[in-house]
Design an enzyme around this catalytic site. Structure first.
Site, short mmCIF file in Angstrom:
data_model
loop_
_atom_site.label_atom_id
_atom_site.label_comp_id
_atom_site.label_asym_id
_atom_site.label_seq_id
_atom_site.Cartn_x
_atom_site.Cartn_y
_atom_site.Cartn_z
N THR A 1 -43.15 21.12 -41.51
CA THR A 1 -44.41 20.69 -41.17
C THR A 1 -45.01 20.05 -42.59
O THR A 1 -45.85 19.33 -42.37
CB THR A 1 -45.07 21.88 -40.71
N HIS B 1 -44.21 16.74 -43.17
CA HIS B 1 -45.05 15.84 -42.34
C HIS B 1 -46.38 15.53 -42.71
O HIS B 1 -46.77 14.55 -42.90
CB HIS B 1 -45.02 16.40 -40.86
#
Ligand code: NAD
Ligand code: ZN
Length: 342
Positions: free
Chosen positions: A40, A43
């Site tokens: 995450t 990202h």
């Protein structure tokens, strides 16, 4: 305090000074010692379409952490300065039907630490007391730092019974690797792990896989014949998010097989539903961790010998965050840790 911040809606991160977080009456202030870098965070750093649609700026990012309690709000009685804690990264509403019924992992109004509320890549984090998990004082701090992804692995791996079962795990990222050790401890018979990355396949063997294979080089039918399997896998843990992996898995399941899907699909996935119907497969989606049964299971499995040390491949000081993110993106890494304690 120092913090790693997504300052504007564009790629990159900034290590900068930000104000210390406020401590509400129900909050616990934690001095962060170690953090883990999650997919995450990659990202958000890269600012892909998901991040652009999800993350407000500016924001301190990061959600995998361990630290020491330094202050508690006036309503907080269960935590005291000095205690070693981690935080559950999903902050739930407490008022929806599922929350009211005690099924907090199914909350319809979850917010995410370091995703849409201030995160843990900082010297201090303030989180609600309902999100704080006590560790044993002697817990290995590096392991404690990754309770969030270990919880993903444990939640997925314990969703279906694996005692005596043949298990297929697609994807040997940090979570698939940890899940390998979990199902080994939970009594699985054969554990086959697939990945395209040879470094991670080697780690999968170290974590207890019976066989770790590249599915583009060896098809799962051949693997099953080699292992003497006649009816297919009993339990599948999808941990790659890749269409090919899910299709391979569904084709390799025994009749009545059960599939737990943690991997976040990188795109819409078309599957052969005939395999689901005629082979009577169960497919269950998994998100986050059960609050707090998964946390309890992580703690007791570690106390009874679960070893995830091989997954913790890199350690950096937070000031070296650029090298740390590069390592996490690289082909020869699993979990990368940042040290905030000095
Ligand atoms: P990761 O990206 O590090 O690992 C995925 C692995 O899958 C990689 O090693 C990759 O080489 C491998 N892979 C690619 N194609 C494959 C194929 N065809 N067959 C088998 N393996 C293949 O991710 P991670 O941090 O270990 O997380 C695993 C998955 O879980 C990711 O999809 C992530 O987005 C997802 N996730 C879900 C939740 C949740 O709550 N549902 C939480 C965290 C992560
Ligand atoms: Zn809720």
């Amino acid at each position: 305090m120092k913090a790693l911040v997504k300052e504007e809606a564009a790629p990159g991160l900034t290590l900068t000074e930000v104000p210390e977080p406020e401590v509400g009456i129900n909050d616990v202030l934690v001095a962060v010692e170690k953090t883990g870098i999650c997919g995450t965070d990659l990202h958000i750093e890269a600012w892909d379409a998901w991040a652009a649609a999800t993350v407000p700026t500016p924001l301190v990012i990061g959600h995998e952490f361990v630290g020491r309690v330094v202050e508690v709000g006036s309503n907080v009685n269960d935590f005291a300065p000095g205690e070693i804690v981690s935080g559950e990264g999903h902050v739930v509403c407490g008022r929806c039907r599922n929350c009211m019924a005690g099924r907090r992992h199914l909350c319809a109004n979850t917010s995410g630490v370091g995703v849409d509320r201030p995160g843990a890549f900082a010297e201090l984090i303030s989180i609600p007391m309902t999100n704080v998990w006590h560790h044993a004082p002697d817990i290995d701090r590096d392991v404690a730092a990754v309770f969030d992804p270990l919880g993903n692995a444990v939640h997925t791996a314990l969703t279906f019974k694996t005692l005596g079962e043949d298990v297929l795990i697609t994807g040997a990222g940090p979570i698939g690797l940890m899940a390998t050790a979990v199902v080994r401890q939970a009594g699985a018979r054969r554990i086959v792990v697939t990945d395209l990355n040879p470094y991670r396949l080697e780690l999968a063997r170290e974590m207890g896989a019976t066989l770790a294979v590249d599915p583009t080089a060896t098809d799962l039918g051949a693997v099953q014949r080699e292992l003497g399997m006649v009816e297919g896998f009993d339990v599948g843990l999808e941990m790659s998010g890749q269409p090919a992996a899910l299709r391979d898995m569904l084709a390799g399941m025994a009749h009545g097989g059960r599939v737990a899907m943690l991997g976040i699909p990188v795109e819409e996935i078309a599957i052969d539903w005939n395999q689901v119907v005629f082979n009577m497969l169960t497919i269950k989606g998994i998100y986050g961790r059960e609050m707090y049964e998964t946390w309890y299971m992580m703690s007791v499995m570690l106390e009874s010998g679960l070893d995830i040390a091989p997954v913790l491949t890199h350690r950096f000081h937070y000031s070296e965050y650029e090298q740390a993110f590069a390592a996490a993106r690289g082909p020869r890494a699993a979990k990368v840790l940042l040290d905030w304690s000095v």
